[in-house]
Design a protein around this motif. Structure first.
Motif, short mmCIF file in Angstrom:
data_model
loop_
_atom_site.label_atom_id
_atom_site.label_comp_id
_atom_site.label_asym_id
_atom_site.label_seq_id
_atom_site.Cartn_x
_atom_site.Cartn_y
_atom_site.Cartn_z
N GLU A 142 0.83 -1.20 0.00
CA GLU A 142 0.00 0.00 0.00
C GLU A 142 0.86 1.25 0.00
O GLU A 142 1.98 1.25 0.49
CB GLU A 142 -0.91 -0.01 1.23
N CYS A 143 0.30 2.27 -0.58
CA CYS A 143 0.99 3.56 -0.62
C CYS A 143 0.88 4.24 0.74
O CYS A 143 -0.14 4.13 1.42
CB CYS A 143 0.36 4.46 -1.68
N ASP A 182 0.91 7.87 2.46
CA ASP A 182 0.79 9.30 2.17
C ASP A 182 0.78 9.57 0.66
O ASP A 182 1.37 10.54 0.20
CB ASP A 182 1.91 10.09 2.83
N GLY A 183 0.19 8.67 -0.12
CA GLY A 183 0.10 8.85 -1.56
C GLY A 183 1.36 8.48 -2.31
O GLY A 183 1.42 8.59 -3.51
N GLU A 184 2.40 8.04 -1.59
CA GLU A 184 3.67 7.65 -2.21
C GLU A 184 3.80 6.13 -2.19
O GLU A 184 3.50 5.49 -1.18
CB GLU A 184 4.85 8.27 -1.46
N PHE A 185 4.28 5.60 -3.28
CA PHE A 185 4.53 4.15 -3.36
C PHE A 185 5.68 3.80 -2.41
O PHE A 185 6.69 4.50 -2.36
CB PHE A 185 4.89 3.75 -4.79
N ASP A 186 5.54 2.73 -1.66
CA ASP A 186 6.55 2.32 -0.68
C ASP A 186 7.61 1.46 -1.36
O ASP A 186 7.48 0.24 -1.46
CB ASP A 186 5.88 1.57 0.46
N ASP A 187 8.67 2.10 -1.87
CA ASP A 187 9.73 1.40 -2.59
C ASP A 187 10.46 0.39 -1.71
O ASP A 187 10.84 -0.68 -2.17
CB ASP A 187 10.74 2.40 -3.17
#
Length: 169
Positions: free
Chosen positions: A102-103, A105-110
């Motif tokens: 899941e992302c 804060d709207g950021e993809f979790d690399d």
């Protein structure tokens, strides 16, 4: 070289194929690939997935376990293991079956994605070899040696012997 030639015939590869040898000496990882027009691009990864005669023959002749892997960055990754001339295991992961992390804060979790990839077939094989997954993905781009297979030139035997001296496949 004779095993590679036999595999060419068994797999129905074009006679103008060559054996590409790449050696990563730090971890004694050796990439042997039957290359040619048939093995280029995405179509090539699918070809390797279906044609495993070289890995099978090498495992029987050398008495070792040979790992073969296929990577299609758009579709799947697959690892196969051969021992004694038989398929002794492996795993295939289709990317369309993967649940992405899941992302936040709207950021993809690399970082979560990278940890996830470590459990995928190529990540596990990299762990077995003691290397990073990225090394396996880039091994085909390393400086390699191409040996002609469409003849019985004895001079091609010497470079292969030299390249593999002191290394397990």
């Amino acid at each position: 070289m004779e095993l590679a030639r036999r595999a060419l015939v068994e797999d129905g590869a074009p006679a103008d194929s060559w054996l590409t040898v790449c050696v990563y000496r730090r971890r004694k990882v050796i990439r042997l690939a039957l290359d040619g027009p048939h093995s280029a691009g995405r179509r090539g990864s699918h070809w390797y997935s279906e044609h495993q005669a070289f890995a099978r023959l090498l495992s029987k002749e050398a008495g070792i376990t040979v790992h073969s892997y296929v990577y299609d960055p758009q579709e799947y990754e697959e690892v196969m293991a051969f021992g004694g001339g038989q398929n002794v295991g492996g795993e295939r992961l289709s990317y369309d079956e993967v649940e992405l992390p899941e992302c936040l804060d709207g950021e993809f979790d690399d970082e979560a994605f990278a940890r996830m990839q470590e459990r995928w077939p190529l990540g596990h094989l990299a762990w077995v070899y003691g290397v990073e997954r990225e090394l396996l993905l880039q091994l085909h781009r390393m400086q390699g040696t191409r040996l002609v297979l469409n003849g019985s030139e004895p001079e091609s035997e010497r470079p292969l012997e030299h390249l593999l001296r002191g290394h397990a496949a």
